[in-house]
Motif scaffolding. Structure first.
Motif, PDB file in Angstrom:
ATOM      1  N   SER A   1      -8.399   6.944   8.534  1.00 42.54           N
ATOM      2  CA  SER A   1      -7.936   7.148   7.161  1.00 42.54           C
ATOM      3  C   SER A   1      -6.461   6.775   7.018  1.00 42.54           C
ATOM      4  O   SER A   1      -6.047   6.205   6.006  1.00 42.54           O
ATOM      5  N   VAL A   2      -5.664   7.076   8.049  1.00 43.68           N
ATOM      6  CA  VAL A   2      -4.243   6.724   8.017  1.00 43.68           C
ATOM      7  C   VAL A   2      -4.074   5.207   8.134  1.00 43.68           C
ATOM      8  O   VAL A   2      -3.262   4.610   7.434  1.00 43.68           O
ATOM      9  N   ALA A   3      -4.851   4.577   9.000  1.00 43.95           N
ATOM     10  CA  ALA A   3      -4.782   3.122   9.155  1.00 43.95           C
ATOM     11  C   ALA A   3      -5.165   2.418   7.855  1.00 43.95           C
ATOM     12  O   ALA A   3      -4.525   1.431   7.462  1.00 43.95           O
ATOM     13  N   ASN A   4      -6.177   2.922   7.166  1.00 42.92           N
ATOM     14  CA  ASN A   4      -6.569   2.340   5.879  1.00 42.92           C
ATOM     15  C   ASN A   4      -5.470   2.525   4.842  1.00 42.92           C
ATOM     16  O   ASN A   4      -5.200   1.624   4.039  1.00 42.92           O
ATOM     17  N   ARG A   5      -4.843   3.699   4.859  1.00 47.00           N
ATOM     18  CA  ARG A   5      -3.740   3.972   3.930  1.00 47.00           C
ATOM     19  C   ARG A   5      -2.585   3.010   4.193  1.00 47.00           C
ATOM     20  O   ARG A   5      -1.990   2.463   3.262  1.00 47.00           O
ATOM     21  N   MET A   6      -2.270   2.789   5.478  1.00 43.59           N
ATOM     22  CA  MET A   6      -1.200   1.852   5.841  1.00 43.59           C
ATOM     23  C   MET A   6      -1.550   0.434   5.396  1.00 43.59           C
ATOM     24  O   MET A   6      -0.700  -0.284   4.856  1.00 43.59           O
ATOM     25  N   ALA A   7      -2.781   0.028   5.624  1.00 43.65           N
ATOM     26  CA  ALA A   7      -3.208  -1.331   5.260  1.00 43.65           C
ATOM     27  C   ALA A   7      -3.104  -1.562   3.756  1.00 43.65           C
ATOM     28  O   ALA A   7      -2.661  -2.629   3.321  1.00 43.65           O
ATOM     29  N   ARG A   8      -3.503  -0.570   2.960  1.00 42.61           N
ATOM     30  CA  ARG A   8      -3.381  -0.710   1.505  1.00 42.61           C
ATOM     31  C   ARG A   8      -1.929  -0.844   1.084  1.00 42.61           C
ATOM     32  O   ARG A   8      -1.581  -1.692   0.259  1.00 42.61           O
TER      33      ARG A   8
ATOM     34  N   ASN B   1       8.214   9.813   9.366  1.00 40.35           N
ATOM     35  CA  ASN B   1       7.640   8.736  10.177  1.00 40.35           C
ATOM     36  C   ASN B   1       8.693   8.003  11.008  1.00 40.35           C
ATOM     37  O   ASN B   1       8.411   7.560  12.122  1.00 40.35           O
ATOM     38  N   VAL B   2       9.914   7.883  10.485  1.00 37.04           N
ATOM     39  CA  VAL B   2      10.990   7.260  11.263  1.00 37.04           C
ATOM     40  C   VAL B   2      11.356   8.155  12.445  1.00 37.04           C
ATOM     41  O   VAL B   2      11.578   7.665  13.554  1.00 37.04           O
ATOM     42  N   GLN B   3      11.396   9.474  12.229  1.00 38.78           N
ATOM     43  CA  GLN B   3      11.666  10.401  13.336  1.00 38.78           C
ATOM     44  C   GLN B   3      10.563  10.312  14.396  1.00 38.78           C
ATOM     45  O   GLN B   3      10.849  10.323  15.594  1.00 38.78           O
ATOM     46  N   ARG B   4       9.315  10.202  13.970  1.00 41.94           N
ATOM     47  CA  ARG B   4       8.209  10.054  14.916  1.00 41.94           C
ATOM     48  C   ARG B   4       8.334   8.759  15.707  1.00 41.94           C
ATOM     49  O   ARG B   4       8.092   8.717  16.915  1.00 41.94           O
ATOM     50  N   LEU B   5       8.713   7.702  15.031  1.00 41.75           N
ATOM     51  CA  LEU B   5       8.873   6.407  15.686  1.00 41.75           C
ATOM     52  C   LEU B   5       9.993   6.459  16.720  1.00 41.75           C
ATOM     53  O   LEU B   5       9.843   5.979  17.847  1.00 41.75           O
TER      54      LEU B   5
ATOM     55  N   ASN C   1      -3.568  12.082   0.574  1.00 41.50           N
ATOM     56  CA  ASN C   1      -2.927  10.777   0.434  1.00 41.50           C
ATOM     57  C   ASN C   1      -1.418  10.819   0.287  1.00 41.50           C
ATOM     58  O   ASN C   1      -0.740   9.928   0.726  1.00 41.50           O
ATOM     59  N   GLY C   2      -0.861  11.795  -0.359  1.00 39.57           N
ATOM     60  CA  GLY C   2       0.569  11.803  -0.636  1.00 39.57           C
ATOM     61  C   GLY C   2       0.840  11.146  -1.978  1.00 39.57           C
ATOM     62  O   GLY C   2      -0.070  10.848  -2.756  1.00 39.57           O
ATOM     63  N   THR C   3       2.103  10.885  -2.257  1.00 39.19           N
ATOM     64  CA  THR C   3       2.473  10.313  -3.552  1.00 39.19           C
ATOM     65  C   THR C   3       2.261   8.800  -3.569  1.00 39.19           C
ATOM     66  O   THR C   3       2.011   8.184  -2.538  1.00 39.19           O
ATOM     67  N   LEU C   4       2.416   8.225  -4.737  1.00 40.53           N
ATOM     68  CA  LEU C   4       2.186   6.795  -4.920  1.00 40.53           C
ATOM     69  C   LEU C   4       3.147   5.947  -4.075  1.00 40.53           C
ATOM     70  O   LEU C   4       2.736   5.013  -3.398  1.00 40.53           O
ATOM     71  N   LEU C   5       4.432   6.265  -4.096  1.00 45.02           N
ATOM     72  CA  LEU C   5       5.411   5.483  -3.349  1.00 45.02           C
ATOM     73  C   LEU C   5       5.595   5.966  -1.913  1.00 45.02           C
ATOM     74  O   LEU C   5       6.028   5.212  -1.056  1.00 45.02           O
ATOM     75  N   GLY C   6       5.301   7.219  -1.639  1.00 47.18           N
ATOM     76  CA  GLY C   6       5.394   7.747  -0.281  1.00 47.18           C
ATOM     77  C   GLY C   6       6.801   7.920   0.253  1.00 47.18           C
ATOM     78  O   GLY C   6       7.001   7.928   1.467  1.00 47.18           O
ATOM     79  N   LEU C   7       7.770   8.076  -0.621  1.00 44.81           N
ATOM     80  CA  LEU C   7       9.156   8.208  -0.178  1.00 44.81           C
ATOM     81  C   LEU C   7       9.378   9.441   0.694  1.00 44.81           C
ATOM     82  O   LEU C   7      10.226   9.432   1.586  1.00 44.81           O
ATOM     83  N   GLU C   8       8.600  10.501   0.456  1.00 43.94           N
ATOM     84  CA  GLU C   8       8.771  11.738   1.220  1.00 43.94           C
ATOM     85  C   GLU C   8       8.302  11.599   2.670  1.00 43.94           C
ATOM     86  O   GLU C   8       8.647  12.412   3.516  1.00 43.94           O
TER      87      GLU C   8
ATOM     88  N   ALA D   1       3.363   5.640   4.727  1.00 47.87           N
ATOM     89  CA  ALA D   1       2.000   6.180   4.710  1.00 47.87           C
ATOM     90  C   ALA D   1       1.989   7.614   5.237  1.00 47.87           C
ATOM     91  O   ALA D   1       2.651   7.936   6.219  1.00 47.87           O
ATOM     92  N   SER D   2       1.226   8.454   4.584  1.00 52.23           N
ATOM     93  CA  SER D   2       1.116   9.852   4.980  1.00 52.23           C
ATOM     94  C   SER D   2       0.153  10.003   6.147  1.00 52.23           C
ATOM     95  O   SER D   2      -0.910   9.400   6.161  1.00 52.23           O
ATOM     96  N   TRP D   3       0.527  10.835   7.124  1.00 49.60           N
ATOM     97  CA  TRP D   3      -0.343  11.128   8.259  1.00 49.60           C
ATOM     98  C   TRP D   3      -1.136  12.396   8.007  1.00 49.60           C
ATOM     99  O   TRP D   3      -1.897  12.839   8.857  1.00 49.60           O
ATOM    100  N   GLU D   4      -0.962  12.997   6.871  1.00 45.27           N
ATOM    101  CA  GLU D   4      -1.695  14.213   6.513  1.00 45.27           C
ATOM    102  C   GLU D   4      -3.083  13.821   6.004  1.00 45.27           C
ATOM    103  O   GLU D   4      -3.365  12.667   5.727  1.00 45.27           O
ATOM    104  N   SER D   5      -3.945  14.830   5.818  1.00 43.33           N
ATOM    105  CA  SER D   5      -5.300  14.552   5.342  1.00 43.33           C
ATOM    106  C   SER D   5      -5.298  14.093   3.888  1.00 43.33           C
ATOM    107  O   SER D   5      -6.155  13.328   3.480  1.00 43.33           O
TER     108      SER D   5
END
Length: 136
Positions: A37-44, A120-124, A108-115, A102-106
């Protein structure tokens, strides 16, 4: 006294299992992967934030050609090149933005995903640090 913590999604798995294939080569199998689901969200997100600027970059060439051939405007080739180059660079930035927003939560998150960008940068960064410290 190692403090047990939950592994981050980007973090390399320290408990990797090794198996030997029929050819005698050792294969490393990671126990964690990016959820579908996260990979699909990233791809979109990548498709939108990279695709639109890329289409705009090609549109600059077409629009410039039409304006010049019909005598509507006299556009310098450098201007066309700079405008299309800017659109392509924007698309390149959209590639990173699409993955990092992209949100890693179950949900989707917001449209732009700024939050999600900071998390994700800290995880990286944590994943990169862990990889540098991994002796194998």
């Amino acid at each position: 006294m190692g403090d047990q913590r939950k592994a981050l999604p980007f973090e390399p798995d320290r408990g990797k299992t090794k198996s030997t294939s029929s050819t005698g080569k050792t294969q490393v199998q990671a126990s964690q992967a990016i959820p579908k689901s996260v990979a699909n969200r990233m791809a979109r997100r990548v498709a939108v934030f990279t695709g639109l600027p890329t289409i705009a970059g090609m549109g600059v060439f077409v629009g410039s050609y039409v304006l010049i051939t019909r005598g509507i405007a006299d556009i310098a080739p450098g201007t066309t090149l700079a405008a299309s180059g800017f659109c392509f660079l924007l698309g390149l930035g959209g590639l990173s933005y699409g993955v990092l927003s992209a949100s890693w939560e179950s949900k989707n998150g917001t449209l732009l995903g700024l939050e999600n960008i900071r998390t994700n940068v800290q995880r990286l960064r944590s994943s990169i640090r862990a990889k540098k410290q991994d002796p194998s």
